[in-house]
Design an enzyme around this catalytic site. Structure first.
Site, short mmCIF file in Angstrom:
data_model
loop_
_atom_site.label_atom_id
_atom_site.label_comp_id
_atom_site.label_asym_id
_atom_site.label_seq_id
_atom_site.Cartn_x
_atom_site.Cartn_y
_atom_site.Cartn_z
N ALA A 43 16.87 -27.25 8.84
CA ALA A 43 18.45 -26.81 8.84
C ALA A 43 18.77 -27.50 7.78
CB ALA A 43 19.06 -26.43 9.96
N HIS A 68 -8.85 -5.41 10.02
CA HIS A 68 -7.83 -6.03 11.03
C HIS A 68 -8.14 -6.04 12.62
CE1 HIS A 68 -5.10 -6.16 7.58
NE2 HIS A 68 -4.94 -4.83 7.67
N GLY A 100 19.10 -26.29 15.48
CA GLY A 100 19.05 -26.89 16.53
C GLY A 100 20.28 -27.24 17.27
N GLN A 152 5.18 -16.30 10.11
CA GLN A 152 6.36 -15.88 11.04
C GLN A 152 7.33 -15.21 10.44
OE1 GLN A 152 8.23 -19.45 13.21
NE2 GLN A 152 6.36 -20.26 12.92
N GLY A 191 0.95 -1.25 -0.05
CA GLY A 191 -0.05 -0.02 0.09
C GLY A 191 0.76 1.32 -0.01
N ALA A 209 -10.77 -7.68 13.49
CA ALA A 209 -11.71 -8.68 13.61
C ALA A 209 -11.32 -9.61 14.48
CB ALA A 209 -11.81 -9.39 12.17
N ARG A 230 -5.60 -17.64 1.96
CA ARG A 230 -5.27 -19.03 1.92
C ARG A 230 -5.54 -19.76 0.82
NH1 ARG A 230 -2.95 -21.87 4.15
NH2 ARG A 230 -4.12 -23.10 5.49
N GLU A 242 -10.46 -4.17 4.61
CA GLU A 242 -9.70 -4.42 5.93
C GLU A 242 -9.65 -3.48 6.97
OE1 GLU A 242 -8.96 -6.50 3.48
OE2 GLU A 242 -7.51 -8.03 4.34
N ARG A 252 1.18 -14.23 0.13
CA ARG A 252 2.13 -14.99 1.02
C ARG A 252 2.78 -16.26 0.15
NH1 ARG A 252 -0.76 -16.25 6.00
NH2 ARG A 252 -2.47 -16.65 4.27
N CYS A 258 10.55 -14.91 4.29
CA CYS A 258 9.35 -16.17 4.49
C CYS A 258 10.05 -17.10 5.12
CB CYS A 258 8.92 -16.27 2.97
SG CYS A 258 8.08 -17.99 2.99
N GLN A 271 -0.71 -0.31 -5.24
CA GLN A 271 -1.84 -0.06 -4.57
C GLN A 271 -2.04 1.15 -3.74
OE1 GLN A 271 -2.61 -1.95 -0.53
NE2 GLN A 271 -4.29 -3.10 -1.43
N TYR A 315 -9.54 -0.06 6.75
CA TYR A 315 -8.54 1.33 6.26
C TYR A 315 -9.76 2.34 6.06
CZ TYR A 315 -4.56 -1.73 6.44
OH TYR A 315 -3.07 -2.37 6.86
N ARG A 362 -10.17 -3.12 -4.23
CA ARG A 362 -10.53 -3.99 -3.23
C ARG A 362 -11.35 -4.00 -2.32
NH1 ARG A 362 -5.46 -7.19 0.05
NH2 ARG A 362 -6.82 -9.12 0.73
P1 NAP Z 1 10.28 -22.91 24.67
O1 NAP Z 1 9.28 -21.89 23.74
O2 NAP Z 1 11.63 -22.48 24.92
O3 NAP Z 1 9.56 -23.34 25.77
C1 NAP Z 1 9.73 -24.19 26.87
C2 NAP Z 1 8.77 -24.22 27.88
O4 NAP Z 1 9.50 -25.25 28.97
C3 NAP Z 1 8.80 -22.89 28.50
O5 NAP Z 1 7.37 -22.70 29.00
C4 NAP Z 1 9.52 -23.00 29.92
O6 NAP Z 1 8.67 -22.12 30.82
C5 NAP Z 1 9.19 -24.54 30.15
N1 NAP Z 1 10.76 -24.55 30.70
C6 NAP Z 1 12.01 -24.68 30.32
N2 NAP Z 1 12.85 -25.19 31.16
C7 NAP Z 1 12.22 -26.13 31.81
C8 NAP Z 1 12.55 -27.07 32.89
N3 NAP Z 1 13.83 -27.32 33.21
N4 NAP Z 1 11.64 -27.50 33.54
C9 NAP Z 1 10.30 -27.19 33.45
N5 NAP Z 1 9.64 -26.46 32.23
C10 NAP Z 1 10.84 -25.68 31.65
O7 NAP Z 1 10.52 -24.41 23.89
P2 NAP Z 1 9.50 -25.11 22.79
O8 NAP Z 1 8.11 -25.05 23.12
O9 NAP Z 1 9.90 -26.38 22.97
O10 NAP Z 1 9.56 -24.47 21.57
C11 NAP Z 1 10.77 -24.53 20.71
C12 NAP Z 1 10.82 -23.50 19.81
O11 NAP Z 1 9.98 -23.86 18.63
C13 NAP Z 1 10.80 -22.18 20.34
O12 NAP Z 1 11.67 -21.28 19.82
C14 NAP Z 1 9.45 -21.98 19.76
O13 NAP Z 1 9.30 -20.55 19.49
C15 NAP Z 1 9.28 -22.85 18.50
N6 NAP Z 1 7.80 -23.05 18.13
C16 NAP Z 1 7.11 -22.02 17.90
C17 NAP Z 1 5.66 -22.34 17.70
C18 NAP Z 1 4.66 -21.29 17.64
O14 NAP Z 1 5.19 -20.24 17.64
N7 NAP Z 1 3.43 -21.61 17.28
C19 NAP Z 1 5.35 -23.69 18.08
C20 NAP Z 1 6.18 -24.42 18.25
C21 NAP Z 1 7.43 -24.26 18.25
P3 NAP Z 1 9.16 -21.92 32.14
O15 NAP Z 1 10.62 -22.07 32.34
O16 NAP Z 1 8.50 -20.71 32.80
O17 NAP Z 1 8.42 -23.20 33.09
#
Ligand code: NAP
Length: 669
Positions: A386, A254, A646, A341, A60, A256, A290, A166, A313, A355, A102, A168, A216
């Protein structure tokens, strides 16, 4: 082409012919804020033009200062800005493409301080004060739209799109929710429609009859006091009469409270609303939101839903979407999985959009194309996100690549993520699989190479051995009721009816969605009912009573931090995940201390008070640890080793970082 005959039928306007029915929908990239912004935007759009898209619509561009989406945002209100736009247009035309600019006036959604709108009614996503435009200011705004279109024409754009959806400024005038004026711009529907109709009339007057004007319009507002279907049709017909060539569609303002484009929205959910607009007008109509495969796009055209499809996207994910579809190579399309993301979530954090599955997007000038200066023998150990990104990029650069994977399939953690309702990682795996199949990459499944052999046989070794779940030290953690998230998401273990999820990060939330929605990804009808979307067209804003019901499973998500849970979720998806889990009755406990796990369940304390969650299972989602013993061994041998994904950093594991790092590592080999 044989597979998608309708998609590749040209569309002739007499003065302009589009080579196919695929439009690249408008997206903000924030590249205009970067040094060399015009060059980068030019390269970004030109790559899509080379990829065969029929028409590109830019992000836009505001017709005046108050309409800028944010200070420094795109604007075209004077001839001084023409060189910036000409540079973009020239790049696209050189690449054989067509491009439309746009025109977007953000109104009360603007991020600056001096907001303007139809009335002084702030929005729920931008609470700042709004100045209601005076009659003279409305006139000036309308003229600014027309002047902006005229400038766009002299910059060489093939047409303009007027952003009228949207939430605007246009929708702010047309809707009673945001317009309580009593003058000729408010009150009756005819008065409220005067704003968009006048924009089109004045624009047509300035650009002449042989110039593309796309409008649009909001096919569904999804807000209280929004349009009924009948009002939408009256608007569509009025716009057609005023001189619009094409009606593009937008879904939901936006503000909604219904997700409209994120991954939990089934593909082509909104086709029903677009089709009934098409049935009411005689000009071409565009379907949006979608639509991410050529099969689906073709089907929508075959079903009479629309005359064109807008992919936004999906063209970030793969610039060559159209060319691959035309050549019947759809299996090689890098499919947009609507994760948001790298695109929307980045943009809202003031970062340049990109992306997740294609980190080259919006970075075209940084990622070199063509062969590497010398061919290397490259070993990639680990075929997760990776490793895959690294391997295929290295191969494309001319290296000899061998991939070792200890498991029986490629994908690593993506194989778990694809089990979450709505998450389309299976497409990402299909894409990588196809790229490997069409290459000479040697893929060794079920193989763990020895360090000494890697050193002997390869010039470069890339370690992408990924992660393993972290198992916290809690008394009773080895109790049989305790399950690991990977065993649950892979289907190896099925939790009972009462579940505690230990850890409320991205994976904890994913597991909660997975366990509370055992039917998997909902069908379109189910999604519409769950979120309260009216399909009769009678209700205002297209809203009905949501039917989402509490889950049969009793689920509790826990975290130790006292802060609210879900803060690490994506900005544009997290709110919908949380809203959905709340509707499904999932409880969230924060600030807990885990005490022990025994036959009765999970003992914890909160604010110093002991408590017990009587559950059948505790699912551990407590983050991950890197798997890097092979890397450490190679380092001790002084081998030429790179560590990515990782395996390098478990704490920040996510597919976006993994794919980006994999590609960049390969480009540096
Ligand atoms: P994370 O996002 O770092 O979350 C880990 C969770 O475990 C936290 O809630 C943490 O909270 C808890 N934790 C950490 N150490 C712990 C311990 N020793 N004992 C008990 N609890 C503990 O990791 P993840 O959920 O495994 O995700 C991995 C990655 O994938 C992240 O970067 C995440 O952003 C990404 N991911 C993103 C999405 C999404 O955005 N939809 C979905 C899946 C994965 P506390 O320490 O407060 O308890």
């Amino acid at each position: 082409m044989a597979s998608y005959p309708r998609l590749f039928t040209p569309l002739d306007f007499g003065f302009l012919t589009l080579s196919n029915r695929i439009i690249m929908g408008s997206m903000h990239t924030r590249l205009e804020h970067e040094p060399q912004g015009a060059a980068r935007l030019g390269a970004f759009y030109a790559e899509r033009a080379r990829g065969g898209v029929g028409l590109i619509i830019t992000g836009g561009i505001s017709p005046d200062r108050p309409g800028q989406i944010e200070p420094g945002g795109g604007i075209l209100d004077s001839e001084e800005q023409l060189p910036f736009h000409r540079q973009i247009v020239d790049e696209v035309h050189k690449a054989g493409g067509k491009i439309c600019m746009q025109i977007l006036h953000a109104g009360r959604y603007a991020r600056g301080d001096d907001l303007v709108g139809a009335s002084d009614i702030p929005s729920r996503i931008n609470k700042r004060k709004v100045h209601a435009l005076t009659d003279a200011e409305v006139e000036a705004t309308l003229d600014a739209f027309a002047r902006c279109a005229e400038l766009a024409k002299s910059a060489g754009y093939d047409g303009v799109e007027i952003m009228g959806s949207e939430g605007y400024i246009v929708t702010q005038f047309t809707s009673l929710r945001t317009n309580n004026r009593t003058d000729r711009w408010g009150g009756s529907l005819e008065n409220r429609l005067r704003f968009p109709v006048e924009i089109v009339r004045r624009t047509r007057e300035r650009v002449g009859k042989d110039y593309l004007i796309v409008f649009r319009l909001s096919a569904l507002d999804l807000i209280e006091d929004g349009f009924t279907h009948e009002e939408t049709v009256i608007q569509a017909r009025a716009l057609e009469k005023a001189g619009v060539n094409v009606l593009d569609t937008g879904i939901g303002w936006h503000e909604a409270l219904v997700p409209t484009i994120a991954y939990m929205v089934p593909r082509a959910t909104w086709a029903f609303a677009v089709k009934r607009i098409r049935e009411a007008v005689g000009i071409p109509v565009v379907a949006t939101n979608r639509i991410n495969t050529p099969e689906l796009a073709e089907q929508l055209l075959a079903d009479g839903v629309a005359d064109l499809v807008s992919l936004a996207r999906p063209l970030l994910a793969d610039a060559y979407f159209a060319a691959k579809a035309k050549e019947d190579r759809a299996d090689e399309i890098n499919t947009c999985i609507a994760c948001n993301q790298g695109c929307l979530d980045f943009m809202f954090r003031d970062k340049v959009a990109t992306c997740m599955v294609n980190p080259r997007a919006c970075h075209e000038t940084e990622f070199p194309a063509g062969p590497a200066p010398r061919t290397r023998r490259v070993a990639v150990v680990g075929a997760g996100a990776a490793g895959l990104a690294c391997a295929v990029t290295a191969y494309e650069r001319g290296h000899q690549v061998m991939v070792f994977e200890s498991g029986t399939q490629i994908g690593g953690q993506l194989n778990l993520a694809k089990a979450i309702p709505g998450k389309e990682f299976a497409e990402t795996l299909r894409y990588f699989g196809a790229r490997i199949a069409h290459s000479t990459i040697e893929l060794k499944l079920g193989t763990t190479p020895k360090a000494a052999d890697l050193v002997k046989d390869f010039d470069e070794i890339v370690i992408a051995t990924g992660v393993k779940p972290r198992i916290p030290e809690v008394e009773g953690i080895d109790h049989p009721m305790v399950l690991r998230y990977d065993d649950v998401l892979s289907g190896k273990k099925v939790p009972g009816q009462r579940v505690a999820i230990m850890g409320a990060g991205g994976i904890g939330f994913d597991v909660a969605v997975y366990l509370s929605q055992p039917g998997g990804t909902p069908e379109v009808g189910e999604f519409l009912d769950d979120w309260g979307i009216d399909r009769t067209g009678k209700s205002t804003g297209g809203l009905a009573k949501p039917a989402m019901e509490p889950s049969a499973r009793k689920i509790t998500l826990l975290q130790r931090k006292p802060t609210s849970a879900g803060r690490t979720l994506g900005l544009t998806t997290g709110w919908a995940i949380k809203a959905e889990l709340a509707k499904r009755g999932v409880s969230i406990l924060t600030g807990v201390q885990y005490e022990r796990i025994d036959d009765r369940g999970l003992h914890y304390s909160q604010d110093g008070k002991p408590a017990l969650l009587e559950v059948d299972n505790v699912v551990v989602c407590a983050g991950q640890e890197s798997v890097r013993s092979l890397h450490d061994e190679l380092t001790s041998l002084r081998a030429p080793v790179h560590v990515i994904g990782g395996a390098e950093r478990a704490g920040e594991l996510d597919a976006l970082r993994a794919i980006d790092q994999g590609m960049r590592t390969a480009l540096a080999l």
